[in-house]
Design a protein around this motif. Structure first.
Motif, PDB file in Angstrom:
ATOM      1  N   LEU A 295      15.761   3.360  -2.744  1.00  0.00           N
ATOM      2  CA  LEU A 295      14.739   4.300  -2.311  1.00  0.00           C
ATOM      3  C   LEU A 295      13.548   4.251  -3.266  1.00  0.00           C
ATOM      4  CD1 LEU A 295      13.846   6.560  -0.417  1.00  0.00           C
ATOM      5  CD2 LEU A 295      15.042   8.189  -1.903  1.00  0.00           C
ATOM      6  N   VAL A 296      13.849   4.247  -4.572  1.00  0.00           N
ATOM      7  CA  VAL A 296      12.770   4.135  -5.565  1.00  0.00           C
ATOM      8  C   VAL A 296      12.036   2.807  -5.399  1.00  0.00           C
ATOM      9  CG1 VAL A 296      12.269   3.931  -8.033  1.00  0.00           C
ATOM     10  CG2 VAL A 296      13.908   5.646  -7.227  1.00  0.00           C
ATOM     11  N   GLY A 297      12.816   1.727  -5.184  1.00  0.00           N
ATOM     12  CA  GLY A 297      12.223   0.405  -5.013  1.00  0.00           C
ATOM     13  C   GLY A 297      11.350   0.312  -3.778  1.00  0.00           C
ATOM     14  N   ILE A 298      11.813   0.897  -2.673  1.00  0.00           N
ATOM     15  CA  ILE A 298      11.045   0.860  -1.421  1.00  0.00           C
ATOM     16  C   ILE A 298       9.729   1.608  -1.584  1.00  0.00           C
ATOM     17  CG2 ILE A 298      10.994   1.774   0.944  1.00  0.00           C
ATOM     18  CD1 ILE A 298      13.975   1.051   1.144  1.00  0.00           C
ATOM     19  N   ILE A 299       9.784   2.784  -2.222  1.00  0.00           N
ATOM     20  CA  ILE A 299       8.555   3.568  -2.435  1.00  0.00           C
ATOM     21  C   ILE A 299       7.577   2.800  -3.327  1.00  0.00           C
ATOM     22  CG2 ILE A 299       7.638   5.660  -3.508  1.00  0.00           C
ATOM     23  CD1 ILE A 299      10.230   7.076  -2.627  1.00  0.00           C
ATOM     24  N   GLY A 300       8.120   2.192  -4.401  1.00  0.00           N
ATOM     25  CA  GLY A 300       7.263   1.430  -5.312  1.00  0.00           C
ATOM     26  C   GLY A 300       6.626   0.236  -4.643  1.00  0.00           C
ATOM     27  N   ILE A 301       7.401  -0.512  -3.892  1.00  0.00           N
ATOM     28  CA  ILE A 301       6.869  -1.704  -3.233  1.00  0.00           C
ATOM     29  C   ILE A 301       5.900  -1.318  -2.111  1.00  0.00           C
ATOM     30  CG2 ILE A 301       7.521  -3.644  -1.745  1.00  0.00           C
ATOM     31  CD1 ILE A 301      10.008  -3.963  -3.492  1.00  0.00           C
ATOM     32  N   MET A 302       6.209  -0.219  -1.413  1.00  0.00           N
ATOM     33  CA  MET A 302       5.304   0.232  -0.353  1.00  0.00           C
ATOM     34  C   MET A 302       3.939   0.605  -0.932  1.00  0.00           C
ATOM     35  SD  MET A 302       5.965   3.223   2.482  1.00  0.00           S
ATOM     36  CE  MET A 302       7.512   2.466   2.988  1.00  0.00           C
ATOM     37  N   ASN A 303       3.957   1.280  -2.071  1.00  0.00           N
ATOM     38  CA  ASN A 303       2.687   1.641  -2.710  1.00  0.00           C
ATOM     39  C   ASN A 303       1.915   0.398  -3.153  1.00  0.00           C
ATOM     40  OD1 ASN A 303       2.941   4.415  -2.473  1.00  0.00           O
ATOM     41  ND2 ASN A 303       4.118   4.619  -4.360  1.00  0.00           N
ATOM     42  N   ILE A 304       2.660  -0.559  -3.731  1.00  0.00           N
ATOM     43  CA  ILE A 304       2.019  -1.808  -4.155  1.00  0.00           C
ATOM     44  C   ILE A 304       1.412  -2.533  -2.960  1.00  0.00           C
ATOM     45  CG2 ILE A 304       2.471  -4.114  -5.079  1.00  0.00           C
ATOM     46  CD1 ILE A 304       2.285  -1.956  -7.200  1.00  0.00           C
ATOM     47  N   MET A 305       2.110  -2.519  -1.838  1.00  0.00           N
ATOM     48  CA  MET A 305       1.603  -3.210  -0.649  1.00  0.00           C
ATOM     49  C   MET A 305       0.368  -2.496  -0.081  1.00  0.00           C
ATOM     50  SD  MET A 305       3.389  -5.827  -0.533  1.00  0.00           S
ATOM     51  CE  MET A 305       2.586  -6.468   0.927  1.00  0.00           C
ATOM     52  N   PHE A 306       0.363  -1.166  -0.138  1.00  0.00           N
ATOM     53  CA  PHE A 306      -0.842  -0.440   0.297  1.00  0.00           C
ATOM     54  C   PHE A 306      -2.029  -0.807  -0.594  1.00  0.00           C
ATOM     55  CE2 PHE A 306       1.852   2.843   2.530  1.00  0.00           C
ATOM     56  CZ  PHE A 306       1.294   2.626   3.783  1.00  0.00           C
ATOM     57  N   VAL A 307      -1.791  -0.894  -1.903  1.00  0.00           N
ATOM     58  CA  VAL A 307      -2.847  -1.298  -2.836  1.00  0.00           C
ATOM     59  C   VAL A 307      -3.316  -2.710  -2.505  1.00  0.00           C
ATOM     60  CG1 VAL A 307      -3.361  -1.866  -5.250  1.00  0.00           C
ATOM     61  CG2 VAL A 307      -2.084   0.221  -4.697  1.00  0.00           C
ATOM     62  N   SER A 308      -2.357  -3.592  -2.216  1.00  0.00           N
ATOM     63  CA  SER A 308      -2.688  -4.985  -1.900  1.00  0.00           C
ATOM     64  C   SER A 308      -3.533  -5.075  -0.639  1.00  0.00           C
ATOM     65  CB  SER A 308      -1.402  -5.795  -1.738  1.00  0.00           C
ATOM     66  OG  SER A 308      -1.680  -7.145  -1.455  1.00  0.00           O
ATOM     67  N   VAL A 309      -3.188  -4.264   0.369  1.00  0.00           N
ATOM     68  CA  VAL A 309      -3.966  -4.253   1.612  1.00  0.00           C
ATOM     69  C   VAL A 309      -5.399  -3.786   1.329  1.00  0.00           C
ATOM     70  CG1 VAL A 309      -4.234  -3.136   3.870  1.00  0.00           C
ATOM     71  CG2 VAL A 309      -1.980  -3.954   3.131  1.00  0.00           C
ATOM     72  N   THR A 310      -5.516  -2.733   0.513  1.00  0.00           N
ATOM     73  CA  THR A 310      -6.842  -2.206   0.188  1.00  0.00           C
ATOM     74  C   THR A 310      -7.675  -3.237  -0.563  1.00  0.00           C
ATOM     75  OG1 THR A 310      -5.935   0.027   0.062  1.00  0.00           O
ATOM     76  CG2 THR A 310      -8.067  -0.343  -1.002  1.00  0.00           C
ATOM     77  N   GLU A 311      -7.039  -3.915  -1.556  1.00  0.00           N
ATOM     78  CA  GLU A 311      -7.761  -4.902  -2.358  1.00  0.00           C
ATOM     79  C   GLU A 311      -8.206  -6.097  -1.523  1.00  0.00           C
ATOM     80  OE1 GLU A 311      -5.645  -4.284  -6.760  1.00  0.00           O
ATOM     81  OE2 GLU A 311      -4.983  -5.887  -5.423  1.00  0.00           O
ATOM     82  N   ARG A 312      -7.429  -6.423  -0.502  1.00  0.00           N
ATOM     83  CA  ARG A 312      -7.713  -7.639   0.275  1.00  0.00           C
ATOM     84  C   ARG A 312      -8.287  -7.336   1.653  1.00  0.00           C
ATOM     85  NH1 ARG A 312      -1.845  -9.925  -0.608  1.00  0.00           N
ATOM     86  NH2 ARG A 312      -2.471 -11.553   0.858  1.00  0.00           N
ATOM     87  N   THR A 313      -8.892  -6.161   1.771  1.00  0.00           N
ATOM     88  CA  THR A 313      -9.446  -5.775   3.073  1.00  0.00           C
ATOM     89  C   THR A 313     -10.485  -6.781   3.561  1.00  0.00           C
ATOM     90  OG1 THR A 313      -9.067  -3.427   2.624  1.00  0.00           O
ATOM     91  CG2 THR A 313     -10.710  -3.954   4.305  1.00  0.00           C
ATOM     92  N   LYS A 314     -11.391  -7.194   2.656  1.00  0.00           N
ATOM     93  CA  LYS A 314     -12.431  -8.141   3.063  1.00  0.00           C
ATOM     94  C   LYS A 314     -11.824  -9.478   3.461  1.00  0.00           C
ATOM     95  CE  LYS A 314     -17.149  -9.268   1.873  1.00  0.00           C
ATOM     96  NZ  LYS A 314     -18.258  -9.032   0.912  1.00  0.00           N
ATOM     97  N   GLU A 315     -10.785  -9.905   2.711  1.00  0.00           N
ATOM     98  CA  GLU A 315     -10.093 -11.165   3.050  1.00  0.00           C
ATOM     99  C   GLU A 315      -9.492 -11.074   4.453  1.00  0.00           C
ATOM    100  OE1 GLU A 315      -5.771 -13.074   2.077  1.00  0.00           O
ATOM    101  OE2 GLU A 315      -6.849 -12.268   0.345  1.00  0.00           O
TER     102      GLU A 315
END
Length: 411
Positions: A295-315
């Protein structure tokens, strides 16, 4: 979807992990802990199953043991203590009347005795008085020398067959045969050594000495309750022998119809129940820790993936502008999330392998393997990928739904 798109998504996913290595390692923490717990739990349970199998083989799958006490526990101790002792006369009568079994042999066991060899003393030894036929049971198999004979039993010979544990402590050079030990001050000549039989559930059996039953009665008297080892002859006959044994013992001990038996029938099933309880405890603790870690891992990875989506929006906007489909964007981020979990699983494999090797070598635990079973690695890999898909699916849908015009304007 084309195979080339899948390969490209996997490549982009791993490139993203390498580009943000520290962030990826922090995000993998929960997954690494979860996979490590799963692997070590499976490893421990496999060892427990092996120990159970060894214990069943030790007792004998066709063996029953009539005793005053229930070896598996579960009954009221005061009630069992109040039971009448099983006497030698009752054991002899059962042996004479029992027709379905191959053997019925009395056992007189004296716990916690101290023996001496020269100036050396060895405490905590169980002295078992029995008859020569006991050599025909799994517990009477000798690896050196021989078991005592019927003549030695009849004439109360001072002959002893020692367990592997006693032999390894007093005679580390393997020269036990022909040596003389003293039991309660009386000399006994060693004529045989029992093969190593101890398991996690029955580790005391190697610290045991067998002497003729008549010799045991001469040393310790006949006041304690006896056990009776009953050998059915085959596993298929076990039910028949059990029923006849219960019926005869009720008759011999004058148990009235409708009353509960004042004795216990012990067999390998008792240790299956103990093992099932222990297994359930291990599973309960392991699954609880695993779910929390995941559960901790899923929350952490989900947050990282949201950050990744935001960072790569232009891409994402550029890819959509040149024709990338929503399914391709979706797959890219799901693969990236699964790759993150898979990388965490690889680290967990390394940690688990080091731990299992170190524990087995440092503690010399025989029933545990010094390596992680391959099937556990496969299961853990599949679980990690599944968890990665769960963690990445919402951010992936968010990325796939981005409007290409708005994404291109993102700064």
């Amino acid at each position: 979807m084309k195979f080339s798109e899948l390969i490209e998504s996997i490549r982009i996913g791993f490139d993203s992990l390498r580009a943000n290595l520290m962030r990826s390692l922090l995000a993998m923490g929960g997954i690494m802990i979860g996979i490590t717990v799963v692997v070590l739990m499976g490893w421990a349970l496999q060892g427990l199953d092996k120990s159970l199998e060894d214990t069943i083989n030790l007792l004998g799958t066709d063996m029953l043991y009539v005793d005053k006490w229930n070896w598996a526990g579960g009954n009221n101790w005061e009630t069992e203590r109040a039971r009448k002792n099983i006497t030698l006369q009752q054991a002899n009568e059962l042996a004479e009347r029992l027709t379905s079994a191959e053997l019925a042999i009395p056992l007189s066991q004296q716990w916690g005795k101290t023996i001496t060899y020269g100036d050396e003393k060895l405490a905590g030894i169980m002295i078992t008085g029995t008859r020569s036929e006991y050599s025909l049971t799994p517990a009477g198999t000798v690896t050196e020398g021989r078991f005592f004979s019927a003549v030695e039993d009849r004439y109360s010979a001072n002959s002893a067959v020692i367990g592997y544990g006693v032999s390894s402590v007093l005679f580390p050079k393997g020269d036990a045969i022909g040596q003389t030990i003293k039991i309660t001050g009386h000399p006994f000549k060693i004529i045989g050594v029992i093969e190593k039989r101890g398991t996690m559930l029955l580790d005391f059996v190697d610290n045991q000495i067998f002497i003729p039953l008549s010799s045991s009665i001469g040393l310790f008297g006949n006041g304690k309750s006896l056990s009776i080892a009953v050998k059915a002859g085959s596993e298929a006959r076990l039910d028949e022998v059990r029923m006849e044994t219960i019926g005869l013992m009720r008759s011999i001990r004058n148990v009235a119809p409708g009353q509960k038996e004042d004795f216990s029938i012990n067999e390998s099933e008792a240790f299956k129940e103990q093992s099932a309880t222990l297994r359930l405890s291990v599973w309960g603790v392991g699954i609880g820790l695993t779910l929390i870690s995941f559960l901790v891992g899923i929350i952490g990875i989900m947050n990282i993936m949201f950050v990744s989506v935001t960072e790569r929006t232009k891409e994402i906007g550029i890819r959509k502008a040149i024709g990338a489909r929503r399914s391709s964007i979706l797959l890219q981020f799901i693969v990236e999330s699964a790759a993150l979990c898979f990388a965490g699983a690889i680290v967990a494999f390394v940690i688990s392998s080091f731990f299992t090797f170190a524990v087995t070598k440092a503690m010399d635990i025989k029933f545990l393997t010094p390596y992680v079973p391959p099937q556990l690695l496969l299961i853990a890999t599949l679980v990690s990928i599944f968890v990665g898909i769960i963690a990445g699916i919402i951010p992936a849908f968010r990325a796939a739904k981005l409007d290409p015009v708005e994404a291109l304007r993102y700064e």
